[in-house]
Design a protein around this motif. Sequence first.
Motif, mmCIF file in Angstrom:
data_model
loop_
_atom_site.group_PDB
_atom_site.id
_atom_site.type_symbol
_atom_site.label_atom_id
_atom_site.label_comp_id
_atom_site.label_asym_id
_atom_site.label_seq_id
_atom_site.Cartn_x
_atom_site.Cartn_y
_atom_site.Cartn_z
ATOM 1 N N PHE A 29 17.046 1.710 4.699
ATOM 2 C CA PHE A 29 16.687 2.234 6.009
ATOM 3 C C PHE A 29 15.528 3.214 5.948
ATOM 4 O O PHE A 29 14.678 3.266 6.823
ATOM 5 C CB PHE A 29 17.920 2.885 6.648
ATOM 6 C CG PHE A 29 17.685 3.399 8.038
ATOM 7 C CD1 PHE A 29 17.838 4.741 8.326
ATOM 8 C CD2 PHE A 29 17.339 2.528 9.056
ATOM 9 C CE1 PHE A 29 17.627 5.223 9.604
ATOM 10 C CE2 PHE A 29 17.125 2.994 10.345
ATOM 11 C CZ PHE A 29 17.280 4.343 10.623
ATOM 12 N N GLY A 30 15.467 3.990 4.942
ATOM 13 C CA GLY A 30 14.424 5.005 4.852
ATOM 14 C C GLY A 30 13.053 4.471 4.493
ATOM 15 O O GLY A 30 12.138 5.268 4.250
ATOM 16 N N SER A 31 12.870 3.174 4.518
ATOM 17 C CA SER A 31 11.590 2.605 4.120
ATOM 18 C C SER A 31 10.809 2.007 5.284
ATOM 19 O O SER A 31 9.755 1.397 5.071
ATOM 20 C CB SER A 31 11.799 1.514 3.059
ATOM 21 O OG SER A 31 12.540 0.428 3.600
ATOM 22 N N TYR A 32 11.303 2.168 6.509
ATOM 23 C CA TYR A 32 10.581 1.569 7.628
ATOM 24 C C TYR A 32 10.773 2.380 8.910
ATOM 25 O O TYR A 32 11.695 3.166 9.040
ATOM 26 C CB TYR A 32 11.001 0.116 7.852
ATOM 27 C CG TYR A 32 12.486 -0.124 7.979
ATOM 28 C CD1 TYR A 32 13.254 -0.463 6.879
ATOM 29 C CD2 TYR A 32 13.123 -0.030 9.224
ATOM 30 C CE1 TYR A 32 14.614 -0.692 7.000
ATOM 31 C CE2 TYR A 32 14.478 -0.257 9.352
ATOM 32 C CZ TYR A 32 15.223 -0.584 8.228
ATOM 33 O OH TYR A 32 16.574 -0.812 8.352
ATOM 34 N N ALA A 33 9.856 2.147 9.838
ATOM 35 C CA ALA A 33 9.877 2.845 11.113
ATOM 36 C C ALA A 33 10.808 2.154 12.105
ATOM 37 O O ALA A 33 11.152 0.978 11.932
ATOM 38 C CB ALA A 33 8.470 2.898 11.697
ATOM 39 N N MET A 34 11.188 2.912 13.144
ATOM 40 C CA MET A 34 12.096 2.379 14.149
ATOM 41 C C MET A 34 11.572 2.698 15.550
ATOM 42 O O MET A 34 10.849 3.675 15.754
ATOM 43 C CB MET A 34 13.486 2.992 13.995
ATOM 44 C CG MET A 34 14.204 2.626 12.706
ATOM 45 S SD MET A 34 14.688 0.893 12.652
ATOM 46 C CE MET A 34 15.845 0.799 14.018
ATOM 47 N N GLY A 35 11.992 1.902 16.490
ATOM 48 C CA GLY A 35 11.569 2.157 17.855
ATOM 49 C C GLY A 35 12.658 1.784 18.843
ATOM 50 O O GLY A 35 13.588 1.050 18.512
ATOM 51 N N TRP A 36 12.518 2.333 20.048
ATOM 52 C CA TRP A 36 13.369 1.951 21.165
ATOM 53 C C TRP A 36 12.474 1.398 22.272
ATOM 54 O O TRP A 36 11.421 1.967 22.583
ATOM 55 C CB TRP A 36 14.141 3.154 21.715
ATOM 56 C CG TRP A 36 15.275 3.616 20.859
ATOM 57 C CD1 TRP A 36 15.266 4.608 19.935
ATOM 58 C CD2 TRP A 36 16.609 3.081 20.854
ATOM 59 N NE1 TRP A 36 16.498 4.742 19.356
ATOM 60 C CE2 TRP A 36 17.352 3.819 19.908
ATOM 61 C CE3 TRP A 36 17.263 2.071 21.575
ATOM 62 C CZ2 TRP A 36 18.694 3.570 19.647
ATOM 63 C CZ3 TRP A 36 18.604 1.824 21.316
ATOM 64 C CH2 TRP A 36 19.304 2.564 20.369
ATOM 65 N N PHE A 37 12.927 0.316 22.847
ATOM 66 C CA PHE A 37 12.234 -0.314 23.956
ATOM 67 C C PHE A 37 13.256 -0.578 25.051
ATOM 68 O O PHE A 37 14.462 -0.521 24.810
ATOM 69 C CB PHE A 37 11.582 -1.632 23.504
ATOM 70 C CG PHE A 37 10.466 -1.442 22.519
ATOM 71 C CD1 PHE A 37 10.737 -1.195 21.179
ATOM 72 C CD2 PHE A 37 9.153 -1.504 22.924
ATOM 73 C CE1 PHE A 37 9.707 -0.998 20.272
ATOM 74 C CE2 PHE A 37 8.107 -1.327 22.020
ATOM 75 C CZ PHE A 37 8.398 -1.077 20.690
ATOM 76 N N TYR A 94 18.427 -1.382 26.883
ATOM 77 C CA TYR A 94 17.667 -0.710 25.834
ATOM 78 C C TYR A 94 17.865 -1.457 24.508
ATOM 79 O O TYR A 94 18.990 -1.829 24.161
ATOM 80 C CB TYR A 94 18.123 0.735 25.684
ATOM 81 C CG TYR A 94 17.650 1.607 26.814
ATOM 82 C CD1 TYR A 94 18.250 1.521 28.066
ATOM 83 C CD2 TYR A 94 16.592 2.492 26.648
ATOM 84 C CE1 TYR A 94 17.803 2.305 29.124
ATOM 85 C CE2 TYR A 94 16.143 3.275 27.697
ATOM 86 C CZ TYR A 94 16.748 3.173 28.928
ATOM 87 O OH TYR A 94 16.308 3.945 29.976
ATOM 88 N N TYR A 95 16.761 -1.625 23.792
ATOM 89 C CA TYR A 95 16.779 -2.328 22.519
ATOM 90 C C TYR A 95 16.214 -1.424 21.421
ATOM 91 O O TYR A 95 15.204 -0.754 21.618
ATOM 92 C CB TYR A 95 15.904 -3.574 22.576
ATOM 93 C CG TYR A 95 16.344 -4.597 23.592
ATOM 94 C CD1 TYR A 95 15.896 -4.536 24.910
ATOM 95 C CD2 TYR A 95 17.193 -5.636 23.235
ATOM 96 C CE1 TYR A 95 16.284 -5.482 25.842
ATOM 97 C CE2 TYR A 95 17.583 -6.596 24.166
ATOM 98 C CZ TYR A 95 17.134 -6.496 25.469
ATOM 99 O OH TYR A 95 17.529 -7.436 26.388
ATOM 100 N N CYS A 96 16.857 -1.445 20.270
ATOM 101 C CA CYS A 96 16.228 -0.814 19.115
ATOM 102 C C CYS A 96 15.544 -1.906 18.292
ATOM 103 O O CYS A 96 15.927 -3.086 18.360
ATOM 104 C CB CYS A 96 17.216 -0.024 18.286
ATOM 105 S SG CYS A 96 18.424 -1.001 17.386
ATOM 106 N N ALA A 97 14.544 -1.494 17.550
ATOM 107 C CA ALA A 97 13.760 -2.445 16.787
ATOM 108 C C ALA A 97 13.272 -1.793 15.507
ATOM 109 O O ALA A 97 13.087 -0.569 15.446
ATOM 110 C CB ALA A 97 12.576 -2.944 17.612
ATOM 111 N N ALA A 98 13.048 -2.625 14.498
ATOM 112 C CA ALA A 98 12.589 -2.154 13.196
ATOM 113 C C ALA A 98 11.194 -2.691 12.909
ATOM 114 O O ALA A 98 10.928 -3.888 13.090
ATOM 115 C CB ALA A 98 13.559 -2.601 12.109
#
Length: 124
Positions: A29-37, A94-98
């Motif tokens: 998990f600590g190797s990539y960014a995350m977002g919410w849309f 709401y969606y989370c995304a990697a």
Amino acid sequence: QVQLVESGGGLVQAGGSLRLSCATSGRTFGSYAMGWFRQAPGKEREFVAAISWSGGSTYYADSVKGRFTISRDNAKNTVYLQMNSLKHEDTVVYYCAAHMKFIASMLGDEYEYWGQGTQVTVSS
């Protein structure tokens, strides 16, 4: 592969708060960014917030700035979206995304993995 599962959506009165969670599994998990849309029926997907791999950088849509806060707990493989002062117009899925980069992005097309979404309904 990364699996994402959102939770925490529901019904809240205008002015209230909710905290969305997105639990991840798969890659470190600590190797990539995350977002919410978010996306309303018949409308374009809208960027809400994003956070870099370490949590050191965050980005917000103007419509939520000052009301929403994105954070992550790399030990728990989870990203959060704290939503305060909710408005009726925040009623959407709401969606989370990697995003498989260290740096976050505000562009949905750059996110490789998506959760199934969680409904937020704000009553006026």
